[in-house]
Motif scaffolding. Structure first.
Motif, mmCIF file in Angstrom:
data_model
loop_
_atom_site.group_PDB
_atom_site.id
_atom_site.type_symbol
_atom_site.label_atom_id
_atom_site.label_comp_id
_atom_site.label_asym_id
_atom_site.label_seq_id
_atom_site.Cartn_x
_atom_site.Cartn_y
_atom_site.Cartn_z
ATOM 1 N N MET A 1 -2.068 22.162 3.056
ATOM 2 C CA MET A 1 -1.424 21.049 2.684
ATOM 3 C C MET A 1 -1.339 20.100 3.801
ATOM 4 S SD MET A 1 2.270 20.018 0.808
ATOM 5 C CE MET A 1 1.694 20.840 -0.743
ATOM 6 N N ALA A 2 -1.641 18.637 3.500
ATOM 7 C CA ALA A 2 -1.508 17.712 4.737
ATOM 8 C C ALA A 2 -0.072 17.693 5.008
ATOM 9 C CB ALA A 2 -2.205 16.545 4.313
ATOM 10 N N SER A 3 0.062 17.309 6.328
ATOM 11 C CA SER A 3 1.262 16.942 6.845
ATOM 12 C C SER A 3 1.841 15.756 6.581
ATOM 13 C CB SER A 3 1.456 17.336 8.423
ATOM 14 O OG SER A 3 0.798 16.514 8.850
ATOM 15 N N LEU A 4 3.136 15.418 6.857
ATOM 16 C CA LEU A 4 3.589 13.850 6.261
ATOM 17 C C LEU A 4 2.856 13.082 7.313
ATOM 18 C CD1 LEU A 4 7.238 14.281 5.652
ATOM 19 C CD2 LEU A 4 5.670 13.983 4.306
ATOM 20 N N SER B 1 -4.533 4.031 7.462
ATOM 21 C CA SER B 1 -6.132 3.600 7.414
ATOM 22 C C SER B 1 -6.771 3.110 6.218
ATOM 23 C CB SER B 1 -6.922 4.909 7.629
ATOM 24 O OG SER B 1 -8.195 4.817 7.684
ATOM 25 N N VAL B 2 -6.224 3.449 4.947
ATOM 26 C CA VAL B 2 -6.885 2.806 3.718
ATOM 27 C C VAL B 2 -6.288 1.367 3.619
ATOM 28 C CG1 VAL B 2 -6.799 3.180 1.310
ATOM 29 C CG2 VAL B 2 -7.057 5.198 2.665
ATOM 30 N N LYS B 3 -4.935 1.217 4.027
ATOM 31 C CA LYS B 3 -4.378 -0.254 3.873
ATOM 32 C C LYS B 3 -5.250 -1.320 4.888
ATOM 33 C CE LYS B 3 0.546 0.554 2.562
ATOM 34 N NZ LYS B 3 1.733 0.662 2.955
ATOM 35 N N ALA C 1 -6.263 4.410 -4.166
ATOM 36 C CA ALA C 1 -6.183 5.716 -3.300
ATOM 37 C C ALA C 1 -4.807 5.534 -2.481
ATOM 38 C CB ALA C 1 -7.336 5.508 -2.271
ATOM 39 N N ILE C 2 -4.355 4.266 -2.026
ATOM 40 C CA ILE C 2 -3.048 3.979 -1.504
ATOM 41 C C ILE C 2 -1.996 4.703 -2.580
ATOM 42 C CG2 ILE C 2 -1.219 2.480 -0.735
ATOM 43 C CD1 ILE C 2 -3.678 0.716 0.285
ATOM 44 N N ASP C 3 -2.279 4.433 -3.821
ATOM 45 C CA ASP C 3 -1.067 4.651 -4.730
ATOM 46 C C ASP C 3 -1.116 6.343 -4.657
ATOM 47 O OD1 ASP C 3 -0.477 2.326 -5.404
ATOM 48 O OD2 ASP C 3 -1.844 2.109 -7.163
ATOM 49 N N ARG C 4 -2.243 6.705 -4.995
ATOM 50 C CA ARG C 4 -2.371 8.554 -4.901
ATOM 51 C C ARG C 4 -1.838 9.201 -3.764
ATOM 52 N NH1 ARG C 4 -7.516 7.322 -6.982
ATOM 53 N NH2 ARG C 4 -8.456 7.784 -5.089
ATOM 54 N N LEU C 5 -1.982 8.391 -2.341
ATOM 55 C CA LEU C 5 -1.698 9.145 -1.051
ATOM 56 C C LEU C 5 -0.062 8.794 -1.018
ATOM 57 C CD1 LEU C 5 -4.588 7.949 1.112
ATOM 58 C CD2 LEU C 5 -3.941 10.255 0.671
ATOM 59 N N THR C 6 0.374 7.666 -1.432
ATOM 60 C CA THR C 6 1.769 7.297 -1.482
ATOM 61 C C THR C 6 2.589 8.595 -2.167
ATOM 62 O OG1 THR C 6 1.287 5.086 -1.001
ATOM 63 C CG2 THR C 6 3.559 5.820 -1.751
ATOM 64 N N GLN C 7 1.936 8.850 -3.668
ATOM 65 C CA GLN C 7 2.473 9.815 -4.458
ATOM 66 C C GLN C 7 2.534 11.180 -3.848
ATOM 67 O OE1 GLN C 7 0.411 10.595 -7.950
ATOM 68 N NE2 GLN C 7 2.450 10.337 -9.281
ATOM 69 N N LYS C 8 1.464 11.449 -3.106
ATOM 70 C CA LYS C 8 1.580 12.835 -2.737
ATOM 71 C C LYS C 8 2.193 12.807 -1.354
ATOM 72 C CE LYS C 8 -1.937 15.965 -0.764
ATOM 73 N NZ LYS C 8 -3.274 16.293 -0.145
ATOM 74 N N TYR C 9 2.427 11.825 -0.691
ATOM 75 C CA TYR C 9 3.310 11.752 0.703
ATOM 76 C C TYR C 9 4.738 11.797 0.111
ATOM 77 C CZ TYR C 9 6.127 9.686 4.541
ATOM 78 O OH TYR C 9 7.012 9.330 5.231
ATOM 79 N N ASN C 10 5.230 11.172 -0.929
ATOM 80 C CA ASN C 10 6.615 11.507 -1.538
ATOM 81 C C ASN C 10 7.042 12.577 -2.102
ATOM 82 O OD1 ASN C 10 7.159 8.730 -0.974
ATOM 83 N ND2 ASN C 10 6.673 7.661 -2.803
ATOM 84 N N ARG C 11 5.943 13.455 -2.741
ATOM 85 C CA ARG C 11 6.102 14.648 -3.391
ATOM 86 C C ARG C 11 6.194 15.692 -1.987
ATOM 87 N NH1 ARG C 11 1.905 15.060 -8.245
ATOM 88 N NH2 ARG C 11 3.012 13.766 -9.613
ATOM 89 N N THR C 12 5.318 15.447 -1.077
ATOM 90 C CA THR C 12 5.408 16.502 0.033
ATOM 91 C C THR C 12 6.730 16.120 1.019
ATOM 92 O OG1 THR C 12 3.111 16.127 0.314
ATOM 93 C CG2 THR C 12 4.263 16.973 2.465
#
Length: 293
Positions: free
Chosen positions: A1-4, A13-15, A263-274
């Motif tokens: 799993m990717a770190s925060l 980067s995507v932004k 992609a930002i929405d998905r990464l943000t969701q993953k970031y919040n869950r992590t």
């Protein structure tokens, strides 16, 4: 799993990419308005000139002494193809459609026993054709596209074609370009320049064909009109391609901007869950440590 930290870097980067694609979309939209205006303004003049000289070519077919720019060499052995692409990418399928159409045309002509020569306009077409058909390329033009398409580019290209025709290095000349329809649609279109003739949409019946009286004499007038017509047809194709390029780039950058947002929405969701999982784990460790004491 990717770190925060890795997730934050990915989101940043995507932004940044989204900012770039959004800016490119706005630039393409601004260029499109001007390019579309020029392309649409050139259509009636190019069509009327082609129709007039096409009728003249039909009337003079088979006659001795007909100018080569009008009737061609009389042979059908050597075909010169002029694919028009852009110098830059990031325009969706704009360039690949022209390259694919050109490749299919080359294969068809070679299967019929014809000799094919290429004069690509635009870096993308030249790079693509150089990989498989370098021996067929007789010349190339780069740097035509930009904020404005100069008429001098069409004049120079017309002079090159005329020189090849006079040196008996071509019998038929066809330009392949993207005809602009709207922002979403650019249609790869082959247009035969030499010999000049009418297609089905432009053809008129013999009873309705115009009769022309030449002033000054026919020979003098044709010597002036035929090179100009060749330049006008090429220029109209370049303008259509320029408008199509900006329309395709605007659409491609709009899609890229939308995809970046998703992609930002998905990464943000993953970031919040992590982050939530990490906090939960930290709390469990604290509670477990407190209970052990």
């Amino acid at each position: 799993m990717a770190s925060l930290k890795e997730l934050r870097a990915s989101i940043g980067s995507v932004k940044s990419t989204r900012k770039i694609t959004s800016a490119m979309k706005m630039v393409a939209a601004a260029k499109l308005r001007r390019a579309q205006t020029h392309a649409e303004a050139a259509r009636p003049y190019a069509a009327a000139m082609r129709r007039m000289l096409g009728e003249l070519a039909a009337a003079m077919s088979g006659e001795d002494g007909a100018p080569k720019l009008l009737a061609g060499s009389g042979e059908d052995r050597v075909h010169l193809l002029i694919p028009v692409t852009s110098d830059r990418g990031l325009a969706g399928g704009f360039n690949s459609n022209i390259n694919r159409t050109t490749q299919l045309t080359i294969r068809r002509l070679q299967a019929e026993g014809k000799t094919v020569r290429l004069l690509p306009v635009g870096r993308k077409g030249f790079d693509f054709l150089s990989r498989d058909y370098a021996d067929l390329i007789v010349d190339h033009v780069i740097g035509v596209g930009g904020k404005e398409v100069p008429f001098s580019a069409a004049s120079d290209l017309g002079a090159r074609i005329t020189k090849l025709l006079e040196n008996s290095q071509l019998d038929v000349c066809t330009v392949i370009y993207n005809r602009f329809q709207n922002v979403m649609s650019q249609v790869p279109t082959p247009l035969q320049l030499i010999p000049l003739g009418l297609d089905e949409a432009e053809a008129v019946s013999d009873s309705n064909a115009a009769q022309y009286e030449f002033e000054p004499d026919e020979q003098t007038l044709l010597e002036r009109l035929l090179p100009r017509n060749l330049q006008v047809q090429i220029y109209a194709a370049l303008l259509e391609s320029a408008a199509g390029e900006q329309g395709a780039r605007m659409t491609a950058m709009d899609n890229a901007t939308r995809n970046a947002g998703k992609a930002i929405d998905r990464l943000t969701q993953k970031y919040n869950r992590t982050r939530q999982a990490n906090i939960t784990n930290d709390l469990i460790e604290i509670i477990s440590g407190a209970q052990a004491v």
